[in-house]
Design a protein around this motif. Sequence first.
Motif, PDB file in Angstrom:
ATOM      1  N   VAL A   1      53.121 -36.962  14.247  1.00 29.23           N
ATOM      2  CA  VAL A   1      53.927 -37.110  13.024  1.00 29.23           C
ATOM      3  C   VAL A   1      53.028 -37.344  11.815  1.00 29.23           C
ATOM      4  N   VAL A   2      52.018 -38.213  11.982  1.00 29.83           N
ATOM      5  CA  VAL A   2      51.077 -38.455  10.871  1.00 29.83           C
ATOM      6  C   VAL A   2      50.324 -37.178  10.517  1.00 29.83           C
ATOM      7  N   PHE A   3      49.867 -36.450  11.514  1.00 32.83           N
ATOM      8  CA  PHE A   3      49.138 -35.205  11.260  1.00 32.83           C
ATOM      9  C   PHE A   3      50.032 -34.198  10.539  1.00 32.83           C
ATOM     10  N   ARG A   4      51.282 -34.102  10.970  1.00 29.07           N
ATOM     11  CA  ARG A   4      52.206 -33.158  10.334  1.00 29.07           C
ATOM     12  C   ARG A   4      52.479 -33.545   8.889  1.00 29.07           C
ATOM     13  N   ARG A   5      52.691 -34.834   8.641  1.00 25.00           N
ATOM     14  CA  ARG A   5      52.932 -35.274   7.262  1.00 25.00           C
ATOM     15  C   ARG A   5      51.700 -35.050   6.390  1.00 25.00           C
ATOM     16  N   TYR A   6      50.526 -35.277   6.968  1.00 21.18           N
ATOM     17  CA  TYR A   6      49.300 -35.079   6.189  1.00 21.18           C
ATOM     18  C   TYR A   6      49.128 -33.609   5.814  1.00 21.18           C
ATOM     19  N   ARG A   7      49.412 -32.723   6.761  1.00 21.10           N
ATOM     20  CA  ARG A   7      49.273 -31.287   6.475  1.00 21.10           C
ATOM     21  C   ARG A   7      50.260 -30.820   5.415  1.00 21.10           C
TER      22      ARG A   7
ATOM     23  N   THR B   1      51.163 -33.097  -0.467  1.00 10.65           N
ATOM     24  CA  THR B   1      50.400 -32.625  -1.621  1.00 10.65           C
ATOM     25  C   THR B   1      50.401 -33.711  -2.690  1.00 10.65           C
ATOM     26  N   GLY B   2      49.413 -33.639  -3.557  1.00 11.31           N
ATOM     27  CA  GLY B   2      49.368 -34.541  -4.701  1.00 11.31           C
ATOM     28  C   GLY B   2      49.318 -36.000  -4.301  1.00 11.31           C
ATOM     29  N   LEU B   3      50.223 -36.792  -4.881  1.00 13.27           N
ATOM     30  CA  LEU B   3      50.226 -38.235  -4.662  1.00 13.27           C
ATOM     31  C   LEU B   3      50.553 -38.582  -3.215  1.00 13.27           C
ATOM     32  N   GLN B   4      51.427 -37.798  -2.586  1.00 11.48           N
ATOM     33  CA  GLN B   4      51.780 -38.074  -1.197  1.00 11.48           C
ATOM     34  C   GLN B   4      50.576 -37.890  -0.277  1.00 11.48           C
ATOM     35  N   ARG B   5      49.751 -36.895  -0.564  1.00 13.48           N
ATOM     36  CA  ARG B   5      48.550 -36.692   0.247  1.00 13.48           C
ATOM     37  C   ARG B   5      47.563 -37.839   0.057  1.00 13.48           C
TER      38      ARG B   5
ATOM     39  N   TRP C   1      44.962 -42.871   2.534  1.00 19.23           N
ATOM     40  CA  TRP C   1      44.752 -44.309   2.698  1.00 19.23           C
ATOM     41  C   TRP C   1      44.974 -44.715   4.153  1.00 19.23           C
ATOM     42  N   LEU C   2      46.011 -44.168   4.784  1.00 17.70           N
ATOM     43  CA  LEU C   2      46.244 -44.450   6.198  1.00 17.70           C
ATOM     44  C   LEU C   2      45.108 -43.894   7.047  1.00 17.70           C
ATOM     45  N   LEU C   3      44.622 -42.713   6.676  1.00 14.62           N
ATOM     46  CA  LEU C   3      43.507 -42.120   7.414  1.00 14.62           C
ATOM     47  C   LEU C   3      42.262 -42.994   7.305  1.00 14.62           C
ATOM     48  N   TRP C   4      42.008 -43.541   6.114  1.00 15.46           N
ATOM     49  CA  TRP C   4      40.847 -44.419   5.948  1.00 15.46           C
ATOM     50  C   TRP C   4      40.976 -45.667   6.819  1.00 15.46           C
ATOM     51  N   ALA C   5      42.172 -46.270   6.851  1.00 16.46           N
ATOM     52  CA  ALA C   5      42.391 -47.433   7.702  1.00 16.46           C
ATOM     53  C   ALA C   5      42.154 -47.074   9.169  1.00 16.46           C
ATOM     54  N   GLY C   6      42.584 -45.881   9.578  1.00 12.59           N
ATOM     55  CA  GLY C   6      42.344 -45.453  10.951  1.00 12.59           C
ATOM     56  C   GLY C   6      40.868 -45.295  11.257  1.00 12.59           C
ATOM     57  N   VAL C   7      40.110 -44.781  10.300  1.00  8.97           N
ATOM     58  CA  VAL C   7      38.660 -44.637  10.502  1.00  8.97           C
ATOM     59  C   VAL C   7      38.014 -46.006  10.700  1.00  8.97           C
ATOM     60  N   VAL C   8      38.411 -46.977   9.885  1.00 11.62           N
ATOM     61  CA  VAL C   8      37.859 -48.333  10.030  1.00 11.62           C
ATOM     62  C   VAL C   8      38.211 -48.907  11.401  1.00 11.62           C
ATOM     63  N   ASP C   9      39.451 -48.711  11.851  1.00  6.51           N
ATOM     64  CA  ASP C   9      39.862 -49.222  13.156  1.00  6.51           C
ATOM     65  C   ASP C   9      39.051 -48.578  14.280  1.00  6.51           C
TER      66      ASP C   9
ATOM     67  N   ILE D   1      40.044 -42.637  -3.242  1.00  9.16           N
ATOM     68  CA  ILE D   1      40.107 -42.711  -1.785  1.00  9.16           C
ATOM     69  C   ILE D   1      39.232 -41.644  -1.142  1.00  9.16           C
ATOM     70  N   ASP D   2      39.045 -40.496  -1.789  1.00  8.32           N
ATOM     71  CA  ASP D   2      38.184 -39.467  -1.206  1.00  8.32           C
ATOM     72  C   ASP D   2      36.749 -39.974  -1.090  1.00  8.32           C
ATOM     73  N   ARG D   3      36.258 -40.604  -2.145  1.00  4.51           N
ATOM     74  CA  ARG D   3      34.907 -41.156  -2.114  1.00  4.51           C
ATOM     75  C   ARG D   3      34.808 -42.283  -1.096  1.00  4.51           C
ATOM     76  N   LEU D   4      35.820 -43.154  -1.053  1.00  2.00           N
ATOM     77  CA  LEU D   4      35.808 -44.262  -0.108  1.00  2.00           C
ATOM     78  C   LEU D   4      35.859 -43.758   1.326  1.00  2.00           C
ATOM     79  N   LEU D   5      36.702 -42.775   1.585  1.00  2.00           N
ATOM     80  CA  LEU D   5      36.829 -42.239   2.939  1.00  2.00           C
ATOM     81  C   LEU D   5      35.546 -41.550   3.380  1.00  2.00           C
ATOM     82  N   GLY D   6      34.971 -40.725   2.489  1.00  2.00           N
ATOM     83  CA  GLY D   6      33.730 -40.031   2.841  1.00  2.00           C
ATOM     84  C   GLY D   6      32.590 -40.995   3.111  1.00  2.00           C
ATOM     85  N   GLY D   7      32.449 -42.019   2.270  1.00  2.00           N
ATOM     86  CA  GLY D   7      31.381 -42.985   2.479  1.00  2.00           C
ATOM     87  C   GLY D   7      31.574 -43.789   3.756  1.00  2.00           C
ATOM     88  N   THR D   8      32.837 -44.148   4.077  1.00  2.00           N
ATOM     89  CA  THR D   8      33.096 -44.905   5.302  1.00  2.00           C
ATOM     90  C   THR D   8      32.755 -44.089   6.539  1.00  2.00           C
ATOM     91  N   VAL D   9      33.178 -42.821   6.532  1.00  2.64           N
ATOM     92  CA  VAL D   9      32.881 -41.964   7.682  1.00  2.64           C
ATOM     93  C   VAL D   9      31.373 -41.786   7.843  1.00  2.64           C
TER      94      VAL D   9
END
Length: 679
Positions: free
Chosen positions: A216-222, A225-229, A234-242, A284-292
């Motif tokens: 469901v998360v993958f489908r919603r992410y795909r 668009t825009g603000l919803q993406r 943000w959820l993806l970043w939290a998942g990476v940290v976990d 969030i793009d910069r934060l996510l990329g740096g975390t990964v």
Amino acid sequence: MSKPRVPTLVGGVFVCLTLAATVASVVLEARLGARQRAGDGLEAGWISGLAGLALAVPGGLLVHRVPRNAVAWILCASGLHWALDGAAVSYVAHAVAHSPAPQGAALAYWVYQRVGAGLLFSLPLLLVFYPDGRLPRGRWRWAVLGSLGATAILPTTLLFVPTRIAEAMADDPSPAAVRDLSIDLLALPLPDTAWQVLLRVGYTALPLSLLVPFAVVFRRYRAATGLQRTRMRWLLWAGVVDVLVMLSALVLPQPVLGAGLFVAIAITGGAIAIGVLRPQLLDIDRLLGGTVLYGALATVVVLVDAAILALVTTALGDRGAALVGLLVVLLVYGPLRNRLWVLVQRVVLGQRHDPYRIISGLAEQLERSDSPEHQLLAVARSVAEAFRSPYVAVEVHRTGGQALLAEHGTAPADVQTMPITYRDETVGRLILAAGGYRAALSPRDERLLADVVRQAAAAARSSYLAAELQVSRERLVGAREEERRRVRRDLHDGLGPALGGVALRIDTARNLLARAPERADEILRRARDDAATALADVRRLVHDLRPPALDDVGLAGAVGQLAERLRGPGLTTRVSASLPADLPAAVEVAAYRIASEALTNVTKHANAATCTVALTAGDGALTVEVRDDGTGIAPGTPSGVGLVSLRERAAELGGRCEIECPADGGTVVRARLPLPVLS
């Protein structure tokens, strides 16, 4: 109490109860000695309490802001559940440390062991309800409900299964300190085979039940668009940290792992709250990329460290050899690991962590460049190599509204720009590829880029200005020689023959004066007309060399006469001056010509109602400012001959001329001409 405040009050109750449970666990843990607490085999309850607060606080904030979003209530309930679970295990630890055990120990252990299994619901519920608090529609909703039902099998079974059966099928049996506590409070008399089947189904269904929420998360992410993406990222970043925290569990000791669990839960709760309320708070793009990137690098390094230490210890055998192996790892592999870490960073991120290497490499390339274009290209190439960017462009502003651009690589669809400033003036911009972990720039990276590019671009701009000054000087010398040729031609072809003709006519008139006085008078009249024409040519030549009005009425009076002569219909022109009495001749002529050209442009093109001319001397320079309230100059309009001549006249004396169009309309021509310092 008004109805809209009820959800906020309920959310506050959740937070207060969670805080109370956390405080209770901390107090109970503090009353136990470290030696007693280490021997009971139970988890530290205060960690669960803090984790509960990390979920309940953002949940309470969401309840206050978006009370109809189910995510807010899931966070509040999950936080309270975590805190109660922590308080229960702390009370159990307190109870088993005393003999006889106080009342309620069995109930607390039942809450911890059996009710605590309900925490398994937190993750799938958050995944299927985030970010808008609604379940997906259609067939996906039925799949989600089925998945949640599969998740509920194990927690529900654990509420009613007898302890002996649960202990027999558990991978981790209960600690010896609590085996005397009976937790068969709701045990049902079913056959052992039925309980075994239910437990096997529950343990098997638990990991499989997470597939649908992740889908469901993958489908919603795909589809987002825009603000919803951005919210989904943000959820993806939290998942990476976990995930990084779970990977660290392979090598970190238990106390550190508990702290890591709290950090992961706190980051997850905070990320969910930010994603729902203010998804654009950070990049969030910069934060996510740096975390990964950094998380992956750190994980690899730690795993390699552990593998090498284990390999050396296994090879050497006994404990003494293990100590020798540890020393070998620290003395040999440690320095090598640091070099490998630097090498990996350089390969992945470039040389951004070594400013000296960047600056020295850029200086070397600039030394081999012999033109502004090549210098800017060297800057772009150095930045691309240092930051591993697929595209870099350096743009420096030139006079006349043009720009000098140097590019390295192929321009992508998405770019990011940084201004290049020098002496508080924007002299250009730096263009970089956007997107991807390599394009993520930390504040330190941005400062380093700004410093390097500013100095290099200023050097390239200075080289260009020097080359432009040389071209301007050559143009001025050529113009001066052309002016001399024109004056010589006018004197030789115009004034010379005219004066010669006057002399001949006078001689002829003298010869005819005695016998034909009327004829002589006619010839003298023609000679006079020729002399008047020659005098007009002389005045024109003199005016071209230096306007006579400058000597007659001074610079202020000459500009005033000029403004009056060029004043068009409907245009009011005012001239103000504050000038010394002994201005240099070259400065006077340049100021007069600049004012003349500017006033001519106002009359012809500005369609203005008022125009002011200000002549002021101070700070070692003469300032000429012509300001109108007309239509201004449209952006992108190329500079004509007149505007270029304004800058050239100012540059000839070492000054500068700026042309601006203020936001409130009109045009401002401002020239600053240096005055010589009198000793």
